[in-house]
Design a protein around this motif. Structure first.
Motif, PDB file in Angstrom:
ATOM      1  N   VAL A  39       0.729  -1.208  -0.027  1.00  0.00           N
ATOM      2  CA  VAL A  39       0.101  -0.125   0.007  1.00  0.00           C
ATOM      3  C   VAL A  39       1.043   1.353   0.160  1.00  0.00           C
ATOM      4  O   VAL A  39       0.406   2.223  -0.614  1.00  0.00           O
ATOM      5  CB  VAL A  39      -0.873  -0.022   1.108  1.00  0.00           C
ATOM      6  N   ASP A  40       2.044   1.301   0.655  1.00  0.00           N
ATOM      7  CA  ASP A  40       2.816   2.408   0.618  1.00  0.00           C
ATOM      8  C   ASP A  40       3.399   2.581  -0.611  1.00  0.00           C
ATOM      9  O   ASP A  40       3.584   3.750  -1.004  1.00  0.00           O
ATOM     10  CB  ASP A  40       4.025   2.237   1.697  1.00  0.00           C
ATOM     11  N   SER A  41       4.021   1.689  -1.485  1.00  0.00           N
ATOM     12  CA  SER A  41       4.343   2.016  -2.679  1.00  0.00           C
ATOM     13  C   SER A  41       3.061   2.358  -3.708  1.00  0.00           C
ATOM     14  O   SER A  41       3.219   3.470  -4.507  1.00  0.00           O
ATOM     15  CB  SER A  41       4.785   0.547  -3.097  1.00  0.00           C
ATOM     16  N   TYR A  42       2.079   2.007  -3.689  1.00  0.00           N
ATOM     17  CA  TYR A  42       0.644   2.681  -4.396  1.00  0.00           C
ATOM     18  C   TYR A  42       0.390   3.941  -3.762  1.00  0.00           C
ATOM     19  O   TYR A  42       0.152   4.738  -4.700  1.00  0.00           O
ATOM     20  CB  TYR A  42      -0.304   1.588  -4.189  1.00  0.00           C
ATOM     21  N   THR A  43       0.645   4.181  -2.619  1.00  0.00           N
ATOM     22  CA  THR A  43       0.218   5.464  -2.090  1.00  0.00           C
ATOM     23  C   THR A  43       1.306   6.600  -2.605  1.00  0.00           C
ATOM     24  O   THR A  43       0.747   7.742  -2.922  1.00  0.00           O
ATOM     25  CB  THR A  43       0.077   5.637  -0.700  1.00  0.00           C
ATOM     26  N   ASN A  44       2.482   6.162  -2.906  1.00  0.00           N
ATOM     27  CA  ASN A  44       3.299   7.219  -3.205  1.00  0.00           C
ATOM     28  C   ASN A  44       3.836   6.828  -4.703  1.00  0.00           C
ATOM     29  O   ASN A  44       5.022   7.002  -4.894  1.00  0.00           O
ATOM     30  CB  ASN A  44       4.725   6.985  -2.313  1.00  0.00           C
TER      31      ASN A  44
ATOM     32  N   THR B 155       6.090   9.207  -6.563  1.00  0.00           N
ATOM     33  CA  THR B 155       7.450   9.334  -6.283  1.00  0.00           C
ATOM     34  C   THR B 155       8.229   8.142  -6.828  1.00  0.00           C
ATOM     35  O   THR B 155       9.163   8.428  -7.310  1.00  0.00           O
ATOM     36  CB  THR B 155       7.442   9.419  -4.826  1.00  0.00           C
ATOM     37  N   VAL B 156       7.498   6.988  -6.680  1.00  0.00           N
ATOM     38  CA  VAL B 156       8.166   5.744  -7.404  1.00  0.00           C
ATOM     39  C   VAL B 156       8.353   6.026  -8.849  1.00  0.00           C
ATOM     40  O   VAL B 156       9.621   5.783  -9.494  1.00  0.00           O
ATOM     41  CB  VAL B 156       7.149   4.496  -7.187  1.00  0.00           C
ATOM     42  N   LYS B 157       7.497   6.424  -9.520  1.00  0.00           N
ATOM     43  CA  LYS B 157       7.665   6.929 -10.960  1.00  0.00           C
ATOM     44  C   LYS B 157       8.616   7.852 -11.341  1.00  0.00           C
ATOM     45  O   LYS B 157       9.146   7.706 -12.161  1.00  0.00           O
ATOM     46  CB  LYS B 157       6.112   7.250 -11.672  1.00  0.00           C
ATOM     47  N   MET B 158       8.713   8.831 -10.524  1.00  0.00           N
ATOM     48  CA  MET B 158       9.529   9.941 -10.728  1.00  0.00           C
ATOM     49  C   MET B 158      11.044   9.436 -10.692  1.00  0.00           C
ATOM     50  O   MET B 158      11.815  10.105 -11.435  1.00  0.00           O
ATOM     51  CB  MET B 158       9.248  11.093  -9.561  1.00  0.00           C
ATOM     52  N   PHE B 159      11.184   8.716  -9.546  1.00  0.00           N
ATOM     53  CA  PHE B 159      12.615   8.200  -9.413  1.00  0.00           C
ATOM     54  C   PHE B 159      12.815   6.867 -10.140  1.00  0.00           C
ATOM     55  O   PHE B 159      14.032   6.468  -9.986  1.00  0.00           O
ATOM     56  CB  PHE B 159      12.805   8.088  -7.996  1.00  0.00           C
ATOM     57  N   ALA B 160      11.886   6.374 -10.940  1.00  0.00           N
ATOM     58  CA  ALA B 160      12.082   5.215 -11.696  1.00  0.00           C
ATOM     59  C   ALA B 160      12.638   3.947 -10.920  1.00  0.00           C
ATOM     60  O   ALA B 160      13.435   3.583 -11.205  1.00  0.00           O
ATOM     61  CB  ALA B 160      13.212   5.525 -12.676  1.00  0.00           C
ATOM     62  N   HIS B 161      11.942   3.834  -9.695  1.00  0.00           N
ATOM     63  CA  HIS B 161      12.344   2.818  -8.653  1.00  0.00           C
ATOM     64  C   HIS B 161      11.445   1.630  -8.568  1.00  0.00           C
ATOM     65  O   HIS B 161      11.330   1.159  -7.467  1.00  0.00           O
ATOM     66  CB  HIS B 161      12.507   3.488  -7.394  1.00  0.00           C
ATOM     67  N   ALA B 162      10.777   1.184  -9.633  1.00  0.00           N
ATOM     68  CA  ALA B 162       9.847   0.147  -9.672  1.00  0.00           C
ATOM     69  C   ALA B 162      10.775  -1.102  -9.181  1.00  0.00           C
ATOM     70  O   ALA B 162      10.252  -1.816  -8.444  1.00  0.00           O
ATOM     71  CB  ALA B 162       9.235  -0.171 -11.015  1.00  0.00           C
TER      72      ALA B 162
END
Length: 616
Positions: free
Chosen positions: A229-234, A237-244
């Motif tokens: 859920v933390d990954s989905y909520t943010n 930010t995940v996309k912006m830093f390309a941190h999938a």
């Protein structure tokens, strides 16, 4: 008729009770009793019905043994004449009494308990957690807390229902079987008692181990859910830093931990099943062999063989079910114990007994020797005193970490003071209700978070009774109406009915900020806090809504925080903070002339923005 019974049972307990949200006890049994108390009558009824059904089912096996004896000893021509009345009674028991008992039992369980019990527990736990102090949510994953509420509510119900129904049913069934065996021949009860000893030994060995693993598994599951859920909520930010990929590893680490508990659990389950199969094989062989031997010496009839073998076959099928129910019982106990650690926490900020509503007639605010440091060494706010006159507009200035936002959090009573007091119109905010305090304060923050609801719902959140026209007028005043009417969400809802996504992610920062300003305009509270209120707006939009902000501040006591000093230079008074203390006060011109910290910060601005330095 069925519908009336269903409706009566479904409405027999209110799943959404009102009243004050109470903290549940922090010990297992009192915790379970706390949520079970309203359902005792239904649980008692289901237990009695379950026991009666078990007794009848055991009696049917005894009747089966008698029937075999009747058939073997009666003349076929005279069979119905001799036993007809008994057969009719048996038919009535099988066709009428047993189905009726099972209907009422199933109705009690499914209509009275299954839905309402878990929902009432979930509702009460949610209401208490929702009123937890801000620090509670800052120290945990929102998804983890939500998972605890959902898991624990179901597990409390399962623990109670297994104990009140399954164990009663099984106890009556087993005791009835032993009595039926002993009534035929006392020696036939011996294998049953030996099997029971072995069964209890297996339970004592396996169940505690399953319980420990279940408690670990419940916590691992909630951590896993919280991380996902933390990954989905943010996600932005995940996309912006390309941190999938990095988020994959973050989630996989918790999934590996969860999977390891599953593997250990399944190993125990396999060994438990093997032990049960061996016990059941022993029971079937020993009872059948003993019954045949007793028949061979004319100690029992053929009907006794039918009774004992039939009951053993039935118990074999039940033994796996019983063990799984017991395993489920301890698994759910583990989940409940894990949930208690989250749900049964004291609130750190509570209203005192008999707290009165805050009355704001003028809007004077006074900080008296305030001290606060978040429970750490060193003061974030140190012996701070400040008086704000009714209707005065002050700006709070300082380096990052100076304590500006902490001061605002203390005014909103997100945390309790460690020293001193804060007064509004002479009333200590620690002595008034939190709801009345916060309803008297409007706030626009830098990081505006919107609810995943319609734009209209977000605007009227501070004043739910406001009309649609009121919401539109506030949006126009905040220069938000033009972009709102063009919004469309994934379900085709438009304009003020469009949903904004979790935390408002479907809108730009400036759009969220303008909706937040509209919300505060509509709330029209006597005290206003602006914490970087225009930071997400471009210069053109900011200039366009300056008149709206002036209208918003009119007649109110205002506290404004800004790194862009030009936005607060025209305030009645500026308060300069450094290391949790007030170091300067005065108007913009007075502070520039004094050549102190404010003048230094003003000189370091570039393009109107304050250079953000870490506090020394």
């Amino acid at each position: 008729m069925f519908t009336r019974i269903f409706e009566w049972l479904e409405s027999s307990r209110d799943p959404f009770p009102g009243g004050a949200a109470q903290m549940p006890p922090d010990k297992l049994v009192p915790f379970i009793i706390h949520y079970t108390r309203p359902f005792w009558p239904l649980l008692l009824a289901s237990s009695i019905l379950g026991g009666a059904i078990a007794l009848i089912e055991v009696s049917l096996f005894a009747v089966l043994g008698g029937l075999v004896n009747w058939l073997s000893s009666s003349d076929p021509q005279a069979f119905f004449a001799e036993h007809g009345s008994r057969l009719v009674m048996l038919g009535g028991l099988v066709l009428i009494v047993l189905p009726l008992l099972k209907f009422f039992y199933e109705a009690c369980v499914h209509q009275g308990l299954m839905g309402n019990f878990a929902m009432r527990t979930r509702w009460q736990a949610h209401r208490y957690v929702l009123r937890q102090s801000l620090g509670f949510f800052q120290d945990d994953f929102a998804g983890r807390v939500a998972t605890k509420i959902m898991q624990t509510s179901v597990s409390v119900r399962q623990v109670v229902m297994i104990m009140a129904e399954v164990l009663v049913y099984v106890s009556v069934y087993f005791v009835g079987a032993v009595i039926a065996f002993a009534a035929t021949d006392l020696r036939l009860a011996a294998p049953m008692l030996l099997w029971l000893v072995g069964y209890i030994a297996a339970v004592r060995y396996f169940i505690p181990r399953l319980r420990e693993i279940s408690a670990e598994q419940a916590d691992a599951r909630s951590v896993m859910t919280g991380r996902v859920v933390d990954s989905y909520t943010n996600i932005q930010t995940v996309k912006m830093f390309a941190h999938a990929e990095r988020e994959d590893h973050y989630a996989r680490d918790s999934m590996d931990t969860f999977l390891s508990t599953v593997h250990r659990q399944m190993r125990l389950v396999t060994l438990l099943t093997v032990a049960l199969n061996l016990l059941n094989a022993f029971l079937l062989f020993s009872v059948a062999a003993l019954a045949i031997w007793l028949w061979s010496i004319s100690a029992v009839t053929t009907g006794a063989i039918a009774l004992t073998v039939g009951l053993v076959l039935r118990l074999q099928g039940m033994s796996h079910w019983i063990m799984w129910e017991i395993a489920g019982l301890f698994e759910n106990i583990g989940v409940v114990q894990d949930g208690i650690s989250t749900l049964s926490r004291e609130r750190t900020v509570v209203d005192e007994l008999g707290a009165r509503p805050l009355r704001v007639d003028h809007g004077a605010i006074e900080f008296q020797n305030v001290g606060f440091h978040y429970g750490k060494k060193g003061g974030v706010i140190q012996d701070l005193s400040l008086k704000i006159r009714p209707g005065e507009k002050i700006g709070i200035v300082g380096r990052s970490g100076a304590g500006k936002s902490t001061l605002v959090s203390l005014l909103l009573r997100f945390y309790d003071l460690e020293k001193g007091s804060i007064l509004i119109d002479g009333q200590d905010i620690a002595r008034v209700s939190q709801e009345s305090l916060r309803s008297a304060i409007g706030m626009v923050t830098q990081d505006t978070s919107l609810l995943h609801r319609s734009v209209h719902d977000n605007i009227v959140y501070g004043r739910p009774e406001a009309t649609r026209e009121d919401a539109i007028a506030a949006a126009k005043q905040a220069h938000a109406h033009d972009f709102i009417v063009g919004l469309v969400d994934m379900k085709g809802r438009r304009g003020y009915d469009a949903h904004v996504g979790e935390r408002g992610v479907k809108l730009s920062g400036g759009q969220r900020q303008r909706i937040a300003i509209a919300r505060v305009l509509l709330k029209n509270a006597p005290v206003l806090i602006l914490d970087e209120a225009t930071s997400a707006l471009d210069s053109e939009v900011e200039a366009a809504i300056q008149d709206s902000l002036a209208s918003l501040m009119s007649g109110k006591t205002v506290i404004a925080i800004a790194h862009r000093l030009s936005t607060i230079a025209a305030m009645d008074r500026l308060v300069v903070m450094d290391s949790g203390a007030i170091v300067e006060e005065g108007t913009h011109d007075e502070l520039i002339k004094s050549g102190g910290l404010y003048a230094e910060l003003w000189a370091r601005q570039s393009g109107g923005f304050l250079a953000r330095e870490a506090a020394e």
